[in-house]
Design a protein around this motif. Structure first.
Motif, PDB file in Angstrom:
ATOM      1  N   LEU A  34      -0.213 -14.198   1.712  1.00  0.00           N
ATOM      2  CA  LEU A  34      -1.528 -13.805   1.220  1.00  0.00           C
ATOM      3  C   LEU A  34      -1.558 -13.804  -0.303  1.00  0.00           C
ATOM      4  CD1 LEU A  34      -2.499 -11.135   3.839  1.00  0.00           C
ATOM      5  CD2 LEU A  34      -3.385 -13.460   3.585  1.00  0.00           C
ATOM      6  N   ARG A  35      -0.443 -13.404  -0.925  1.00  0.00           N
ATOM      7  CA  ARG A  35      -0.445 -13.383  -2.385  1.00  0.00           C
ATOM      8  C   ARG A  35      -0.597 -14.800  -2.939  1.00  0.00           C
ATOM      9  NH1 ARG A  35       3.384 -14.107  -5.896  1.00  0.00           N
ATOM     10  NH2 ARG A  35       5.151 -13.748  -4.521  1.00  0.00           N
ATOM     11  N   MET A  36       0.195 -15.736  -2.410  1.00  0.00           N
ATOM     12  CA  MET A  36       0.129 -17.107  -2.929  1.00  0.00           C
ATOM     13  C   MET A  36      -1.238 -17.730  -2.680  1.00  0.00           C
ATOM     14  SD  MET A  36       3.374 -19.278  -3.100  1.00  0.00           S
ATOM     15  CE  MET A  36       4.885 -18.743  -3.856  1.00  0.00           C
ATOM     16  N   ALA A  37      -1.781 -17.487  -1.477  1.00  0.00           N
ATOM     17  CA  ALA A  37      -3.066 -18.094  -1.125  1.00  0.00           C
ATOM     18  C   ALA A  37      -4.169 -17.546  -2.036  1.00  0.00           C
ATOM     19  CB  ALA A  37      -3.386 -17.811   0.340  1.00  0.00           C
ATOM     20  N   GLN A  38      -4.131 -16.237  -2.288  1.00  0.00           N
ATOM     21  CA  GLN A  38      -5.198 -15.658  -3.102  1.00  0.00           C
ATOM     22  C   GLN A  38      -5.094 -16.072  -4.566  1.00  0.00           C
ATOM     23  OE1 GLN A  38      -5.290 -11.510  -2.116  1.00  0.00           O
ATOM     24  NE2 GLN A  38      -5.800 -11.958   0.015  1.00  0.00           N
ATOM     25  N   GLU A  39      -3.895 -16.311  -5.036  1.00  0.00           N
ATOM     26  CA  GLU A  39      -3.755 -16.780  -6.413  1.00  0.00           C
ATOM     27  C   GLU A  39      -4.468 -18.126  -6.586  1.00  0.00           C
ATOM     28  OE1 GLU A  39       0.541 -14.864  -7.606  1.00  0.00           O
ATOM     29  OE2 GLU A  39       0.232 -17.007  -7.929  1.00  0.00           O
ATOM     30  N   GLN A  40      -4.371 -18.968  -5.572  1.00  0.00           N
ATOM     31  CA  GLN A  40      -4.961 -20.299  -5.672  1.00  0.00           C
ATOM     32  C   GLN A  40      -6.444 -20.316  -5.290  1.00  0.00           C
ATOM     33  OE1 GLN A  40      -3.558 -23.108  -6.751  1.00  0.00           O
ATOM     34  NE2 GLN A  40      -1.418 -22.488  -6.885  1.00  0.00           N
ATOM     35  N   THR A  46      -9.709 -17.795   0.968  1.00  0.00           N
ATOM     36  CA  THR A  46      -8.458 -17.675   1.705  1.00  0.00           C
ATOM     37  C   THR A  46      -8.745 -17.405   3.177  1.00  0.00           C
ATOM     38  OG1 THR A  46      -7.265 -16.863  -0.210  1.00  0.00           O
ATOM     39  CG2 THR A  46      -6.322 -16.304   1.920  1.00  0.00           C
ATOM     40  N   ALA A  47      -9.616 -16.444   3.439  1.00  0.00           N
ATOM     41  CA  ALA A  47      -9.916 -16.081   4.823  1.00  0.00           C
ATOM     42  C   ALA A  47     -10.575 -17.250   5.541  1.00  0.00           C
ATOM     43  CB  ALA A  47     -10.827 -14.863   4.847  1.00  0.00           C
ATOM     44  N   ARG A  48     -11.574 -17.853   4.878  1.00  0.00           N
ATOM     45  CA  ARG A  48     -12.331 -18.936   5.505  1.00  0.00           C
ATOM     46  C   ARG A  48     -11.405 -20.116   5.837  1.00  0.00           C
ATOM     47  NH1 ARG A  48     -16.081 -21.615   1.993  1.00  0.00           N
ATOM     48  NH2 ARG A  48     -15.740 -19.811   0.692  1.00  0.00           N
ATOM     49  N   THR A  49     -10.478 -20.387   4.972  1.00  0.00           N
ATOM     50  CA  THR A  49      -9.644 -21.567   5.134  1.00  0.00           C
ATOM     51  C   THR A  49      -8.533 -21.337   6.138  1.00  0.00           C
ATOM     52  OG1 THR A  49     -10.085 -21.960   2.818  1.00  0.00           O
ATOM     53  CG2 THR A  49      -8.417 -23.318   3.818  1.00  0.00           C
ATOM     54  N   VAL A  85      -1.674 -25.242   2.490  1.00  0.00           N
ATOM     55  CA  VAL A  85      -3.141 -25.201   2.505  1.00  0.00           C
ATOM     56  C   VAL A  85      -3.664 -24.689   1.165  1.00  0.00           C
ATOM     57  CG1 VAL A  85      -5.118 -24.032   3.529  1.00  0.00           C
ATOM     58  CG2 VAL A  85      -3.341 -24.985   4.996  1.00  0.00           C
ATOM     59  N   ALA A  86      -3.070 -23.601   0.665  1.00  0.00           N
ATOM     60  CA  ALA A  86      -3.530 -23.009  -0.593  1.00  0.00           C
ATOM     61  C   ALA A  86      -3.375 -24.001  -1.740  1.00  0.00           C
ATOM     62  CB  ALA A  86      -2.745 -21.738  -0.892  1.00  0.00           C
TER      63      ALA A  86
END
Ligand SMILES: Nc1nc2c(c(=O)[nH]1)N[C@H]1C(S)=C(S)[C@@H](COP(=O)(O)OP(=O)(O)OC[C@H]3O[C@@H](n4cnc5c(=O)[nH]c(N)nc54)[C@H](O)[C@@H]3O)O[C@H]1N2
Ligand SMILES: Nc1nc2c(c(=O)[nH]1)N[C@H]1C(S)=C(S)[C@@H](COP(=O)(O)OP(=O)(O)OC[C@H]3O[C@@H](n4cnc5c(=O)[nH]c(N)nc54)[C@H](O)[C@@H]3O)O[C@H]1N2
Ligand SMILES: [Mo]
Length: 759
Positions: A34-40, A46-49, A85-86
């Motif tokens: 979650l940290r990496m995804a939210q940074e990008q 993040t949730a939608r993807t 994905v991120a």
């Protein structure tokens, strides 16, 4: 919360070392994801993807090629899939202003990590001859430049068309069609560096160059051998399959010079008890020396032959060829030589034998630890011998399982991305499209580099990937690529290959898996094939990273029109408008794709036929499954040297670096580390924390040096070392390749370590 800006450069490479971990996934993995995804991407995106990854109405994860089961979870992805994905769905952008601010000479000084962190490329850009900066260019002009340079060649064989394994079936089919209509089979691909050894060995022995098991088979196996693979990092969803197999009573043997956390214990993030306690996966860990696998399987085969009643005589008589010659070679296997080659103890091999003899359904899984050595093809053939002996091919719960890398690398090959296409494939292409495809073989990756180096190839086109960073012998390769007249990269993100250019260069930005693809004919889907031969649709759901992007099929179709002109009778425009029309052609050219468009409407897709798996039919030259009897080989090290394998950390996807940690191995904040057994390190006078240059030793006498690696005392097999790719590709000689498959031997590099003052 918006995304965070990228890190500055030079990125601090200052590795911190702690003890390696003994379990994979779990709560830390979720937090990390979650940290990496939210940074990008920020929180909402993040949730939608992430909720669309690997769902039946969503997109195929651009991470690995592991299949999805029939029962999907709401979150059907893993930590590393989420990072992939991120990385693609990031909201950071590389614009023409970025290129105005950064001359190519500046990009060439940057780390791969920094380049990737800049975000998605938004416009096609051109580096004119003699220019210092890339500048925005229209798509028409870009295709005109390609047409001009391809048109100026003396022969179509002076052009190279490389493919990385994320490309969809539709784009891959169009690219090979275009290359062959243009007149060349020069279709090198990342497979040449990856599972080519598996393809070579399996085609010869069982007649199909792909794995013979489904996910269901893994669940039903009673013995799974995982050799030369690190699924905890590279195929995390495989751990769920192993967990399920264990729950039904299967045993697992792992064969690896490194104790990999993912194979020790798995904390399944999909279940609460899994998260907390986890299950232990490996029953027997064979800590083999690098390159010792062929000797190991050969000795096991001898021991099976010597045990009365252990051979499946009925299967061997009915379905195989070459048994006598193989058996003679196997009977001469020698205990002492095997112990030397493998570094294992007699008792360990006897334990493995007992588990093998107790099993009625055995599967062998493998990846790069078996494919990237000089004797890789012979090693994988020996694995096939091992399975054939007890009839472990073509029945439920048994078979060969080469675990593929890129999410569609297997599909690209099925679509004809291959420098050595079969006559049958070319005949089908000719019948369908009415032109005569070239019949002589083209160049693979290593031979393409040689052709560039020697001035025999002049235009280099890449459908994805990062050619100069992924290939061996970095200095040689970069000099070779710089000799090209034109380099073209169809890419989503910046990488090293954009900074090492021919006289002119183009970057053509494209849609990724997560992007919505709308053409004149409406919203499109593409298809991919996973590691187990299942084909299914993939549908992106995000607004494209920029309105100026073209999809990969559109890029090939427009390039083909610009290059081939009105002489081409192929309906390129129609293909671009509606990918269903491409699939109609695939259905008529490629075996197993009849009714392609109808079949992908089924949720979950369909399975391609596989004769050995489905009907125990072996389409080889002899019409049977072939036993083989190659001499046993293993690497021999001069005194004071180590055998280096170049592998992946937990925070990278091939040449894409997500971060500087390798959590399971206890490494943080840096990538220039070399893992060495404490006793070897002491003998070499290298304390933990010392710095050393890695110096390659090869028969050409050329010094290949990778400077400034922190020595980490690590429990690897004796005589072996490990360091990350692509930093170490500079050490892999271009002509150090596997016999037959010509795959770079990037897991067997002889090095000496020279102590250096510091980083
Ligand atoms: N997150 C993430 N996922 C990925 C990738 C990625 O970079 N990141 N890459 C994708 C791609 S393209 C591929 S091909 C796969 C790669 O997947 P892997 O093959 O798992 O990748 P490597 O890191 O190269 O790991 C090789 C493993 O083989 C072991 N090994 C090395 N030499 C030997 C040997 O001689 N014998 C034995 N028995 N073992 C050996 C190493 O210790 C290591 O565990 O993963 C795919 N998935
Ligand atoms: N020393 C050493 N060398 C190795 C290996 C090793 O283990 N050791 N492994 C080998 C293996 S197994 C492989 S598969 C190769 C990998 O070789 P490649 O496939 O050439 O390399 P990648 O790093 O996967 O490519 C990443 C780039 O692909 C582009 N990209 C990402 N997604 C897309 C997309 O959807 N479309 C397009 N057009 N572009 C996209 C981005 O620009 C990104 O920078 O490396 C090989 N090299
Ligand atoms: Mo790969």
């Amino acid at each position: 919360m918006p995304s965070k800006p990228p890190a500055g450069d030079p990125v601090q490479d200052a590795p911190q070392v702690a003890a390696p971990q003994h379990a994979a996934a779990g709560l830390t993995a979720i937090a990390h994801t979650l940290r990496m995804a939210q940074e990008q991407m920020g929180v909402a995106r993040t949730a939608r993807t992430l909720l669309k990854v690997n769902q039946k109405d969503g997109f195929d994860c651009p991470g690995c090629a592991w299949p999805e089961g029939d029962k999907r979870h709401v979150a059907e992805f893993c930590e590393n899939g989420a990072k992939a994905v991120a990385e693609e769905a990031t909201v950071r952008r590389v614009t023409p202003e970025f290129f105005a601010a950064h001359p190519v000479s500046d990009l060439a000084e940057r780390s791969g990590y920094w380049l990737g962190q800049q975000g998605r490329i938004t416009r096609p850009v051109h580096l004119a001859e003699g220019a210092t900066h890339y500048e925005a260019v229209s798509w028409e002009k870009a295709f005109a430049i390609i047409a001009e340079e391809l048109g100026a060649l003396d022969s179509p064989d002076e052009a190279l068309f490389y493919t990385s394994g994320r490309t969809s079936n539709e784009a891959a089919f169009l690219l090979q069609l275009f290359a062959r209509e243009f007149g060349t089979n020069n279709l090198p691909d990342c497979s040449n560096m990856c599972h080519e050894s598996s393809g070579s060995a399996l085609t010869e022995t069982i007649g199909v160059g792909k794995g013979s098991v489904s996910l269901e088979d893994l669940h039903q196996a009673d013995l799974i051998i995982v050799a030369g693979q690190n699924p905890g990092t590279n195929h995390p969803r495989m751990l769920t399959a192993l967990e399920q197999a264990k729950a039904s009573g299967a045993k697992i043997i792992s064969v690896n010079p490194l104790p990999e956390a993912g194979l020790e214990r798995f904390k399944n993030p999909q279940s609460v008890s899994g998260l907390v306690k986890g299950v232990s996966l490996t029953d027997l860990f064979l800590q083999v020396r690098i390159g010792g696998d062929q000797a190991l399987f050969r000795l096991l085969n001898k021991l099976i032959l010597e045990r009365g009643g252990a051979v499946d005589e009925t299967f061997v008589a009915a379905h195989t060829h070459g048994f006598d010659e193989f058996a003679e070679a196997a009977r001469s296997a020698d205990w002492d030589e095997t112990l030397a080659a493998t570094g294992l103890g007699r008792d360990e091999i006897e334990q493995a034998l007992a588990m093998v003899l107790a099993s009625e359904r055995t599967i062998v899984c493998w990846a790069m630890g078996l494919t990237q050595h000089k004797h890789s093809v012979a090693t994988i053939r020996e694995v096939v011998n091992f399975l054939l002996l007890r009839g472990n091919i073509g029945r439920p719960g048994a078979g060969v399982c080469p675990v593929r890398g890129h999410s569609n690398v297997q599909g690209d090959r099925t679509m004809g991305i291959f420098e050595r296409p079969s006559a049958a494939f070319l005949d089908a292409l000719e019948a369908e499209f009415g032109f005569a495809p070239p019949r002589h073989h083209g160049l693979d990756v290593v031979r393409s580099i040689e052709a560039l180096r020697d001035g025999r190839a002049k235009v280099f086109f890449a459908m994805g990937g990062n050619f100069v960073a992924a290939t061996p012998d970095t200095d040689v390769t970069e000099a070779a690529v710089r000799r090209a007249r034109l380099t073209v990269h169809v890419s989503t993100k910046l990488n090293r290959s954009h900074a090492v250019t021919g006289r002119r260069a183009l970057i053509l930005p494209t849609l990724g898996r997560t992007d919505k693809d709308v053409q004149a004919g409406g919203r499109q889907v593409v298809t991919v094939e996973d590691s187990m031969g299942m084909v299914h649709a993939s549908r992106g759901n995000l607004a494209p990273a920029s309105p100026h992007l073209l999809s990969e099929p559109a890029i090939v179709a427009r390039m083909a029109r610009a290059v081939l002109g009105p002489a081409s009778r192929t309906p390129w425009e129609e293909f671009e408008k509606d990918y269903g029309t491409i699939r109609d052609r695939i259905a008529r050219v490629v075996p197993g794709f009849v009714d392609f468009n109808a079949k992908i409407a089924r949720p979950g897709g369909f399975a391609l036929p596989h004769a050995p798996r489905d009907e125990r039919r072996f389409p080889t030259a002899t019409g049977k499954a072939n036993f083989t009897a190659a001499p046993v080989e293993y690497p021999k090290l001069p005194a004071g040297r180590l055998l280096l394998q170049t592998l992946r950390s937990h925070d990278q996807y091939n040449t894409t670096i997500y971060g500087l940690d390798d959590r399971y191995r206890g490494i943080r904040g840096g990538r220039r580390v070399v893992l060495v057994h404490p006793d070897d390190a002491r003998e070499l006078g290298l304390a933990d924390g010392a710095y050393a240059d890695l110096v390659g030793e090869w028969k050409d006498g050329v010094e290949r040096r990778a400077p400034g690696f922190r020595v980490v005392h690590y429990p690897t097999a004796r005589g072996c070392a490990a360091a990350y790719y692509p930093e170490t590709n500079v050490l892999v000689p271009l002509d150090s390749t596997a016999d037959t498959s010509n795959t770079p031997a990037s897991k067997s590099v002889i090095v000496r370590l020279e102590q250096s003052p510091s980083a």
